[in-house]
Design an enzyme around this catalytic site. Structure first.
Site, PDB file in Angstrom:
ATOM      1  N   ASP A 144       0.793  -0.744   0.405  1.00 34.76           N
ATOM      2  CA  ASP A 144      -0.011   0.033   0.034  1.00 34.76           C
ATOM      3  C   ASP A 144       0.490   0.878  -0.242  1.00 34.76           C
ATOM      4  OD1 ASP A 144      -2.389   2.080   0.542  1.00 34.76           O
ATOM      5  OD2 ASP A 144      -3.208   0.831   2.303  1.00 34.76           O
ATOM      6  N   ARG A 198       0.301   4.342  -0.247  1.00 28.02           N
ATOM      7  CA  ARG A 198      -1.636   5.433  -0.080  1.00 28.02           C
ATOM      8  C   ARG A 198      -0.418   6.659   1.187  1.00 28.02           C
ATOM      9  NH1 ARG A 198      -6.546   3.181   0.484  1.00 28.02           N
ATOM     10  NH2 ARG A 198      -5.737   1.600   1.050  1.00 28.02           N
TER      11      ARG A 198
END
Length: 214
Positions: free
Chosen positions: A144, A146
Site C-alpha cells: 500500500d 497511499r
C-alpha cells in the site's frame, strides 16, 4: 464503534496548505436523489495532486464531523466494477454524510497508490492466481503506497482538527493520528461482498487487518 484519542503527534500538517476554491455542486446521491454539496480544492498540498473535499450540509455544525477518506478508484467509483468494494463504499459514505452532515476527502491515489495502468497489470496477475498484495509485490510495489498526510492537510485547511472516521482500514487511522488529527470515534463501513470480490476482501482482512466480515 470504538473511541480513540491521539497519544503522540509526530508530524503537523503544513501551514502552507490553503483552500483554493469552494464550488457549490448539486449531486445525485444513490438511493436518495439530488442533494446539495460543496466541492473544495486546495493549494499547497505536499504531493501536488488534485485532491478534493466534498462537504455535505451540516458538517460545519459538528465538533467532530463524520469523515470518509476515500481513495480514487476509476473502475469501482465510475464504472461499478465488482472486483473491489470501492463503489459501494463511496455510495455508503455519500448517503451517511448527506444524512448527518459530513465530509468526503477524495484522494487521487488510484490502486492503493500504484496508478490505474499498474492496477490493470495487477488484475492480470490476480487472474493468474495471486491475491491483490502478492500482485503488487510481483510488480515491485509495496502492499500500500497511499500517504494520508494530504488528508490531514486538507482537514487542517478546512479547520477540522477532530473527526469521526468512517473506515475499516486501521492504517488510515494510524496515519491520520500521526499527522495530528484527533479521531474521536471509528465508524465501521459496511461489507459489500459479491462473487467477484470475495478473495479481494479476504486478502484485505487477512493481510492488512481491515475490519471486514467476509
Amino acid at each position: 464503534m470504538r473511541t480513540e484519542e491521539n497519544e503522540d503527534v509526530i508530524v503537523a500538517p503544513s501551514p502552507a496548505v490553503q483552500v483554493r476554491a469552494r464550488v457549490e455542486v448539486p449531486i445525485d446521491v444513490p438511493g436518495l436523489g439530488p442533494r446539495a454539496s460543496t466541492m473544495v480544492s486546495f493549494d499547497g498540498l505536499h504531493d501536488g495532486r488534485e485532491h478534493v473535499a466534498l462537504l455535505m450540509p451540516g458538517w460545519e455544525k459538528k465538533s467532530d464531523p463524520l469523515v470518509r477518506v476515500h481513495s480514487e478508484c476509476l473502475t469501482g467509483d465510475v464504472f461499478g466494477s465488482q472486483r473491489c468494494d470501492c463503489g459501494p463504499q463511496l455510495h455508503e459514505a455519500l448517503a451517511m454524510c448527506s444524512h448527518e452532515g459530513g465530509i468526503i476527502l477524495y484522494l487521487r491515489q488510484e490502486g492503493r497508490g500504484i496508478g490505474l495502468y499498474n492496477k490493470f497489470d495487477a488484475y492480470l496477475l490476480q487472474d493468474g492466481g495471486l491475491d491483490t498484495f502478492e500482485a503488487n509485490a510481483v510488480l515491485n510495489f509495496s502492499h500500500d503506497l497511499r500517504d494520508y498526510r494530504v488528508a490531514a492537510e486538507m482537514l487542517s485547511a478546512l479547520g477540522v482538527p477532530r473527526i469521526r472516521l468512517l473506515s475499516n482500514n486501521p492504517e488510515k487511522g494510524n496515519q491520520l493520528r500521526s499527522h495530528g488529527v484527533v479521531i474521536s470515534d471509528v465508524v465501521a463501513t459496511g461489507t459489500f461482498v459479491n462473487e467477484n470480490n470475495q478473495a479481494y476482501l479476504t486478502a484485505k482482512r487477512e493481510r492488512a487487518g481491515h475490519a471486514l466480515e467476509v
